[in-house]
Design a protein around this motif. Structure first.
Motif, PDB file in Angstrom:
ATOM      1  N   ARG A 186       0.825   7.025  -6.600  1.00 24.75           N
ATOM      2  CA  ARG A 186      -0.343   7.906  -6.694  1.00 24.75           C
ATOM      3  C   ARG A 186       0.041   9.348  -6.429  1.00 24.75           C
ATOM      4  NH1 ARG A 186      -3.962  10.600  -3.896  1.00 24.75           N
ATOM      5  NH2 ARG A 186      -3.023  10.103  -1.857  1.00 24.75           N
ATOM      6  N   TYR A 193       8.011  -4.984  -2.381  1.00 21.18           N
ATOM      7  CA  TYR A 193       8.519  -3.752  -2.968  1.00 21.18           C
ATOM      8  C   TYR A 193       9.590  -3.170  -2.048  1.00 21.18           C
ATOM      9  CZ  TYR A 193       4.285  -3.865  -5.863  1.00 21.18           C
ATOM     10  OH  TYR A 193       3.298  -4.229  -6.725  1.00 21.18           O
ATOM     11  N   LEU A 231       6.707   1.406 -10.141  1.00 23.80           N
ATOM     12  CA  LEU A 231       6.425   0.146  -9.453  1.00 23.80           C
ATOM     13  C   LEU A 231       7.352  -0.966  -9.929  1.00 23.80           C
ATOM     14  CD1 LEU A 231       2.582  -0.377  -8.956  1.00 23.80           C
ATOM     15  CD2 LEU A 231       4.340   0.063  -7.249  1.00 23.80           C
ATOM     16  N   GLU A 241       0.827  -1.212   0.000  1.00 23.77           N
ATOM     17  CA  GLU A 241       0.000   0.000   0.000  1.00 23.77           C
ATOM     18  C   GLU A 241       0.863   1.265   0.000  1.00 23.77           C
ATOM     19  OE1 GLU A 241      -0.024  -1.691   4.282  1.00 23.77           O
ATOM     20  OE2 GLU A 241      -0.109  -2.447   2.219  1.00 23.77           O
ATOM     21  N   ARG A 285       3.414   4.727 -13.940  1.00 24.24           N
ATOM     22  CA  ARG A 285       3.228   3.720 -12.902  1.00 24.24           C
ATOM     23  C   ARG A 285       4.137   2.509 -13.103  1.00 24.24           C
ATOM     24  NH1 ARG A 285      -0.656   1.411  -9.489  1.00 24.24           N
ATOM     25  NH2 ARG A 285      -0.817  -0.849  -9.698  1.00 24.24           N
ATOM     26  N   GLU A 318       2.094   1.729  -3.625  1.00 19.67           N
ATOM     27  CA  GLU A 318       0.991   2.260  -4.434  1.00 19.67           C
ATOM     28  C   GLU A 318       0.741   3.732  -4.121  1.00 19.67           C
ATOM     29  OE1 GLU A 318      -0.701   0.975  -6.834  1.00 19.67           O
ATOM     30  OE2 GLU A 318      -0.422  -1.195  -6.721  1.00 19.67           O
ATOM     31  N   GLU A 319       0.829   4.092  -2.831  1.00 17.04           N
ATOM     32  CA  GLU A 319       0.615   5.488  -2.442  1.00 17.04           C
ATOM     33  C   GLU A 319       1.697   6.384  -3.016  1.00 17.04           C
ATOM     34  OE1 GLU A 319      -1.271   8.696  -0.112  1.00 17.04           O
ATOM     35  OE2 GLU A 319      -1.828   6.947  -1.309  1.00 17.04           O
TER      36      GLU A 319
END
Length: 215
Positions: free
Chosen positions: A165, A200, A186, A158, A182, A161-162
């Motif tokens: 974003r 990650y 990532l 998370e 992205r 992903e944040e």
């Protein structure tokens, strides 16, 4: 994978040659540290972008990447791509930053980064922060200078992903770049995660480290 902690962190310094360097190189690490240590003091210095839309992007982005932190951001007006000929100004800025903080950790570019602005700033950091742990972050780029890092900060899915974003949200001026997406962010985080047995991670170069194995 052997883990070493940095001990209690109360103050950190983060530096970048350009707006978005810190967030790209260590955004996930900042999110992780700030979540674990509310009230962490973060002093950030960026050499270029002052007085432009990029400065406003940087101020908003670092506030988002450092939730709950005591954040101070300085964005200077050195021209992009010209850091070597503005060495004195960059040196003075780093020295001024050092004079007002005693950090537990410094986050900076890698000394072997192919971009002259990144590399120049990285070379200045140990001249001012001589007795500090310095983590050199990596930035994926056309030059293909990614190497074999020596330190890793695992990222929760998370958090990874944040980070992506927030990069997309806060730096609209960079969205036109073909690598600014992205998959790139990532993808590198996934590779670094594989290297440290995590999903990650962000990776860093450490050029000098003093151990206290007897304490």
């Amino acid at each position: 994978m052997i883990s070493l902690g940095a001990g209690p962190l109360e103050r950190i310094v983060a530096v970048g040659a350009h707006c978005d360097d810190i967030a790209i190189g260590a955004g996930g690490t900042l999110l992780t540290m700030c979540a674990a240590r509310p009230g962490l003091r973060v002093d950030a210095l960026v050499l270029s972008g002052g007085g432009t839309e990029r400065e406003q992007e940087e101020l908003a982005a670092l506030a988002a990447f450092c939730p709950g932190a005591e954040l101070a951001v300085t964005v200077l007006k050195l021209p992009d791509g010209r850091m070597p000929v503005h060495w004195d100004e960059a040196k003075a800025a780093v020295e001024e930053l050092r004079a007002r903080t005693e950090p537990d950790l410094v986050i900076a570019p890698r000394t072997d980064d192919a971009h002259q602005d990144h590399r120049g700033l990285a070379q200045l950091i140990p001249t001012a922060f001589r007795d500090h742990l310095v983590l050199g972050y990596e930035i994926v780029k056309w030059d293909g200078d990614l190497g074999r890092p020596t330190a890793y900060q695992p990222l929760a899915p998370e958090t990874a992903e944040e980070k992506v974003r927030l990069l997309q949200e806060h730096y609209p001026s960079q969205r036109h770049r073909p690598w600014y997406d992205r998959e790139a962010f990532l993808g590198l985080a996934r590779i670094r995660g594989i290297e440290c047995h995590a999903r990650y991670a962000e990776a860093f170069a450490v050029t000098k480290l003093a151990l206290k194995l007897g304490d």
